[in-house]
Design a protein around this motif. Structure first.
Motif, PDB file in Angstrom:
ATOM      1  N   ASP A 241       0.846  -1.195   0.000  1.00 56.19           N
ATOM      2  CA  ASP A 241       0.000   0.000   0.000  1.00 56.19           C
ATOM      3  C   ASP A 241       0.879   1.242   0.000  1.00 56.19           C
ATOM      4  O   ASP A 241       1.952   1.270   0.615  1.00 56.19           O
ATOM      5  CB  ASP A 241      -0.896   0.033   1.247  1.00 56.19           C
ATOM      6  CG  ASP A 241      -1.878  -1.118   1.284  1.00 56.19           C
ATOM      7  OD1 ASP A 241      -2.441  -1.438   0.217  1.00 56.19           O
ATOM      8  OD2 ASP A 241      -2.075  -1.709   2.360  1.00 56.19           O
TER       9      ASP A 241
ATOM     10  N   GLU B 159      -7.885  -0.479   3.288  1.00 58.39           N
ATOM     11  CA  GLU B 159      -9.302  -0.132   3.499  1.00 58.39           C
ATOM     12  C   GLU B 159      -9.522   1.371   3.504  1.00 58.39           C
ATOM     13  O   GLU B 159     -10.512   1.863   4.063  1.00 58.39           O
ATOM     14  CB  GLU B 159      -9.823  -0.740   4.809  1.00 58.39           C
ATOM     15  CG  GLU B 159      -9.637  -2.239   4.951  1.00 58.39           C
ATOM     16  CD  GLU B 159     -10.366  -3.019   3.864  1.00 58.39           C
ATOM     17  OE1 GLU B 159     -11.438  -2.571   3.444  1.00 58.39           O
ATOM     18  OE2 GLU B 159      -9.837  -4.063   3.445  1.00 58.39           O
TER      19      GLU B 159
ATOM     20  N   ASP C 265      -2.875   5.548  -6.510  1.00 65.08           N
ATOM     21  CA  ASP C 265      -4.086   4.754  -6.246  1.00 65.08           C
ATOM     22  C   ASP C 265      -3.975   4.232  -4.820  1.00 65.08           C
ATOM     23  O   ASP C 265      -3.644   3.084  -4.580  1.00 65.08           O
ATOM     24  CB  ASP C 265      -4.178   3.608  -7.256  1.00 65.08           C
ATOM     25  CG  ASP C 265      -5.404   2.728  -7.021  1.00 65.08           C
ATOM     26  OD1 ASP C 265      -6.308   3.138  -6.272  1.00 65.08           O
ATOM     27  OD2 ASP C 265      -5.434   1.613  -7.584  1.00 65.08           O
TER      28      ASP C 265
ATOM     29  N   ASP D  11      -6.134   3.579  -2.509  1.00 62.63           N
ATOM     30  CA  ASP D  11      -7.098   2.591  -2.021  1.00 62.63           C
ATOM     31  C   ASP D  11      -7.134   1.338  -2.882  1.00 62.63           C
ATOM     32  O   ASP D  11      -7.989   0.463  -2.683  1.00 62.63           O
ATOM     33  CB  ASP D  11      -8.489   3.201  -1.920  1.00 62.63           C
ATOM     34  CG  ASP D  11      -8.922   3.907  -3.201  1.00 62.63           C
ATOM     35  OD1 ASP D  11      -8.164   3.882  -4.189  1.00 62.63           O
ATOM     36  OD2 ASP D  11     -10.028   4.490  -3.215  1.00 62.63           O
ATOM     37  N   ASN D  12      -6.226   1.239  -3.844  1.00 64.63           N
ATOM     38  CA  ASN D  12      -6.069   0.038  -4.680  1.00 64.63           C
ATOM     39  C   ASN D  12      -7.358  -0.408  -5.357  1.00 64.63           C
ATOM     40  O   ASN D  12      -7.643  -1.606  -5.460  1.00 64.63           O
ATOM     41  CB  ASN D  12      -5.493  -1.117  -3.845  1.00 64.63           C
ATOM     42  CG  ASN D  12      -4.009  -0.965  -3.586  1.00 64.63           C
ATOM     43  OD1 ASN D  12      -3.256  -0.522  -4.460  1.00 64.63           O
ATOM     44  ND2 ASN D  12      -3.583  -1.306  -2.379  1.00 64.63           N
ATOM     45  N   ASP D  13      -8.126   0.575  -5.858  1.00 63.84           N
ATOM     46  CA  ASP D  13      -9.337   0.218  -6.582  1.00 63.84           C
ATOM     47  C   ASP D  13      -9.174   0.368  -8.088  1.00 63.84           C
ATOM     48  O   ASP D  13     -10.135   0.214  -8.838  1.00 63.84           O
ATOM     49  CB  ASP D  13     -10.525   1.051  -6.090  1.00 63.84           C
ATOM     50  CG  ASP D  13     -10.358   2.542  -6.371  1.00 63.84           C
ATOM     51  OD1 ASP D  13      -9.267   2.945  -6.837  1.00 63.84           O
ATOM     52  OD2 ASP D  13     -11.313   3.296  -6.132  1.00 63.84           O
TER      53      ASP D  13
ATOM     54  N   ASP E 243      -8.134   3.118  -9.912  1.00 65.60           N
ATOM     55  CA  ASP E 243      -8.050   4.458 -10.484  1.00 65.60           C
ATOM     56  C   ASP E 243      -7.177   5.345  -9.608  1.00 65.60           C
ATOM     57  O   ASP E 243      -6.959   5.080  -8.429  1.00 65.60           O
ATOM     58  CB  ASP E 243      -9.441   5.074 -10.690  1.00 65.60           C
ATOM     59  CG  ASP E 243     -10.302   5.035  -9.438  1.00 65.60           C
ATOM     60  OD1 ASP E 243      -9.754   5.164  -8.324  1.00 65.60           O
ATOM     61  OD2 ASP E 243     -11.529   4.877  -9.561  1.00 65.60           O
TER      62      ASP E 243
ATOM     63  N   ARG F 287     -10.365  11.409  -3.527  1.00 69.33           N
ATOM     64  CA  ARG F 287     -10.617  10.015  -3.927  1.00 69.33           C
ATOM     65  C   ARG F 287     -11.374  10.016  -5.247  1.00 69.33           C
ATOM     66  O   ARG F 287     -12.403  10.671  -5.399  1.00 69.33           O
ATOM     67  CB  ARG F 287     -11.414   9.287  -2.858  1.00 69.33           C
ATOM     68  CG  ARG F 287     -11.584   7.781  -3.138  1.00 69.33           C
ATOM     69  CD  ARG F 287     -12.232   7.082  -1.973  1.00 69.33           C
ATOM     70  NE  ARG F 287     -13.580   7.562  -1.741  1.00 69.33           N
ATOM     71  CZ  ARG F 287     -14.088   7.812  -0.527  1.00 69.33           C
ATOM     72  NH1 ARG F 287     -13.341   7.642   0.552  1.00 69.33           N
ATOM     73  NH2 ARG F 287     -15.328   8.236  -0.401  1.00 69.33           N
TER      74      ARG F 287
ATOM     75  N   GLU G 204     -13.830   8.775  -7.663  1.00 74.16           N
ATOM     76  CA  GLU G 204     -15.058   7.971  -7.680  1.00 74.16           C
ATOM     77  C   GLU G 204     -15.744   8.064  -9.036  1.00 74.16           C
ATOM     78  O   GLU G 204     -16.974   7.976  -9.138  1.00 74.16           O
ATOM     79  CB  GLU G 204     -15.998   8.420  -6.565  1.00 74.16           C
ATOM     80  CG  GLU G 204     -15.456   8.173  -5.165  1.00 74.16           C
ATOM     81  CD  GLU G 204     -16.465   8.483  -4.072  1.00 74.16           C
ATOM     82  OE1 GLU G 204     -17.501   9.120  -4.386  1.00 74.16           O
ATOM     83  OE2 GLU G 204     -16.216   8.096  -2.913  1.00 74.16           O
TER      84      GLU G 204
ATOM     85  N   ASN H 157      -6.810  -5.269 -14.933  1.00 67.13           N
ATOM     86  CA  ASN H 157      -7.335  -5.100 -13.581  1.00 67.13           C
ATOM     87  C   ASN H 157      -6.491  -5.826 -12.540  1.00 67.13           C
ATOM     88  O   ASN H 157      -7.008  -6.510 -11.656  1.00 67.13           O
ATOM     89  CB  ASN H 157      -8.803  -5.559 -13.503  1.00 67.13           C
ATOM     90  CG  ASN H 157      -9.687  -4.812 -14.491  1.00 67.13           C
ATOM     91  OD1 ASN H 157      -9.438  -3.659 -14.796  1.00 67.13           O
ATOM     92  ND2 ASN H 157     -10.696  -5.488 -14.998  1.00 67.13           N
TER      93      ASN H 157
END
Length: 593
Positions: A106, A136, A478, A480-482, A484, A500, A502, A586
């Motif tokens: 992270d 998280e 990135d 939060d490792n989602d 984007d 963030r 979204e 991904n």
């Protein structure tokens, strides 16, 4: 039409439009001269010269959206918790740096601070902060236990593993000194400034950029010097009028001689040798704020571009032997303006890196298009050339009223085209409260294509873009490792934004982390190229210096709706090349040297 033929056509069109625009503006100015109602001033719109710059947003624009997640993420930092004393080092702001110091996958966050006014070291409880990413979407403040709570007039920061032990180290730049923290591998750091050879350098130090410029396997360090600031009581009350604003003498960089820049060559034994003069990169006439390493001429060696305030920018081309040639004017890259922030990236996906430079008010931001491949393949004898196409691409005149700082090329909507973020904030004092500076709105630009250019989506991209701040540094990761990219913005005398991402998109992504050295660590200076059915893309790890800041050291790609990446090519600074084929999107790919 072939890409380079299309580029030639665009250049012809751009030059034609430039001539027409110049004629129109000249006519408008002559008309205004006869108009008793006044003349154009930054921040105003007069006679249509600047009132019709906005372009209608395309119907196919993405739904970009950002929210400030800093409070819920546990980032309780506040920048410069003191009253300004109207001195230049206090107003330049600070930056931020993303790096995985605990090797848990992270991105952790380091925030630099101006801890106190000049001459009042005990005046406030400020100081730099290290936030550990707990996953998280939350962070923990570990500054006290880690030993990196720098207190001073902090400017920039950057992570790198200078001693190749597999643990990140940290350099912090500041007014009057440099500080180097060695990572101990247990979450703590030791100040090794003196023993590493970085002690005793007094100056106004700003941007810091790591890279292995001589390809010897050890990462080196370039430090930007701003001005030789010297406060004297008799300077108070002196100033000059610019754009109806009185600029105090102590806030004007032109009041002071430029500071030299430093290049610390890594000897590989835990020590550095300062070699800027020998290498030819002292930049003694430039007031430097940002510098980026990138192989602009595609010869396998890193070149260096330096963004200077009220002085020529400088492009140093590597000779391949540890020395550099100043090709700034020959490459049309000198660009005398008030440069602050710097982004490097291949925005048009033609295989070579371009640059975006943020500037002071009434100067327009610049988009320097690298034309090296427009006439054919690059070779060691290729002449570097850059052309400012900011107006053509929708990024120039819109910024006339802005004062830009942190910036980066980022594919926010994952469509395979690089977009842009710009952190804005004034250097003018508020008329109702001279202890604070005038806030401005930051901007996010979406790139529709390399032909259609960029569109300002700030007004439809979330609440932060409607809230003016005195923004300075900006760092991208990135966190939060989602999949984007998010943005950390340092706001002067205020809380930071953790923007963030979204945005609503069904597009795919890929992250590549090149790792080099005996121990796996982020490889600054590595180039990653990918090929999909739709396009080829390139990213350079560590090349985007933003402003006093450092992005997460990974190559992030948006790949649209393609369901496979046909090829990944990683070129390491040493010359080693690694290739992967038919990779699923991904996911994050680690590639060892």
């Amino acid at each position: 039409m072939r890409p380079r033929s299309r580029r030639k056509l665009l250049i012809v069109r751009y030059l034609t439009w430039s001539v027409l625009a110049t004629a129109c503006i000249t006519a408008a100015v002559l008309l205004l001269d006869r108009n008793s109602q006044g003349k154009y001033l930054p921040g105003s719109a007069v006679g249509g010269v600047t009132s019709d710059l906005d372009r209608r947003l395309p119907d196919d624009r993405p739904e970009l959206r950002f929210v400030d997640a800093a409070p819920e993420a546990g980032i309780d930092f506040r920048h410069f918790q003191a009253k300004r004393t109207t001195q230049l080092p206090e107003d330049m702001g600070s930056g931020a740096a993303w790096g995985d110091y605990d090797n848990d996958g992270d991105w952790d966050l380091y925030l630099v601070d101006i801890a106190h006014p000049i001459g009042d070291e005990e005046g406030t409880a400020g100081g730099a902060r290290l936030y550990r990413n707990d996953g998280e979407g939350s962070f923990s403040d570990v500054t006290k236990d880690s030993g990196v709570g720098f207190r001073g007039l902090g400017m920039g920061a950057a992570w790198a593993d200078f001693n190749a032990d597999g643990h990140l180290d940290l350099v912090v730049t500041a007014y009057q000194r440099l500080t180097l923290y060695r990572g101990n591998g247990d979450g703590t750091f030791t100040d090794v400034t003196e023993q590493a050879g970085l002690g005793g350098y007094e100056g106004f130090w700003t941007g810091a950029s790591w890279a292995d410029y001589d390809r010897d396997g050890a990462v080196d360090l370039y430090i930007c010097g701003y001005v030789r600031y010297d406060f004297r009581p008799e300077y108070l009350g002196r100033g000059a009028t610019q754009y109806t604003q009185v600029i105090p003498f102590t806030l004007n960089p032109s009041s002071y001689k430029p500071e030299r820049n430093l290049l610390f060559h890594n000897a590989g034994n835990g020590r550095f040798e300062e070699v800027a003069a020998q290498a030819g990169v002292t930049n003694i006439e430039g007031r430097s704020l940002s510098a980026s390493w990138s192989d602009f001429d595609l010869d396998g060696y890193l070149d260096l571009y330096v963004a200077n305030d009220v002085s020529d920018n400088v492009l140093y081309r590597s000779r391949g032997d540890g020395s550099f040639e100043d090709v700034s004017h020959a490459a049309w890259a000198a660009d005398y303006r008030g440069a602050m922030g710097l982004a490097v990236g291949d925005y048009d996906n033609d295989g070579d890196n371009d640059m975006f430079v943020t500037h002071w008010v009434a100067q327009e931001n610049g988009l320097l298009w690298n034309v090296i491949l427009s006439e054919g393949d690059a070779s060691p004898d290729t002449q570097l050339k850059f052309t400012d196409v900011a107006d053509l691409m929708g990024l120039g005149q819109l910024s006339l009223n802005d004062i830009g700082w942190g910036t980066s090329f980022v594919d926010f909507d994952l469509d395979g085209q690089l977009d842009l973020f710009i952190a804005n904030g004034s250097t003018f004092e508020r008329k109702d409260d001279g202890s604070r500076l005038v806030p401005m709105r930051s901007r996010v630009f979406w790139q529709r294509s390399s032909e259609a250019g960029f569109f300002d989506l700030s007004e439809v991209s979330g609440p932060p873009f409607a809230e003016p701040r005195v923004s300075r540094g900006a760092a991208f990761a990135d966190y939060d490792n989602d999949g984007d990219v998010d943005v950390l913005v340092v706001n002067h005398q205020d809380a930071p934004w953790l923007l963030r991402n979204e945005s609503s998109t069904q597009n795919h992504w890929l992250k590549v982390r090149p790792e080099c050295g005996a121990e796996p660590i982020a490889c600054l200076g590595a180039t990653v190229e990918i090929e999909t059915a739709a396009a080829k893309q390139r990213r350079d790890v560590g090349s985007q210096s933003s402003y006093l800041s450092q992005n997460a050291p990974e190559a992030h790609f948006g790949i649209g709706r393609d369901d496979v990446v046909k090829k990944i090519v990683v070129r390491f600074p040493s010359g080693v090349v690694r290739e992967l084929e038919n990779v699923q999107p991904n996911q994050t790919i680690r590639v060892r040297e």
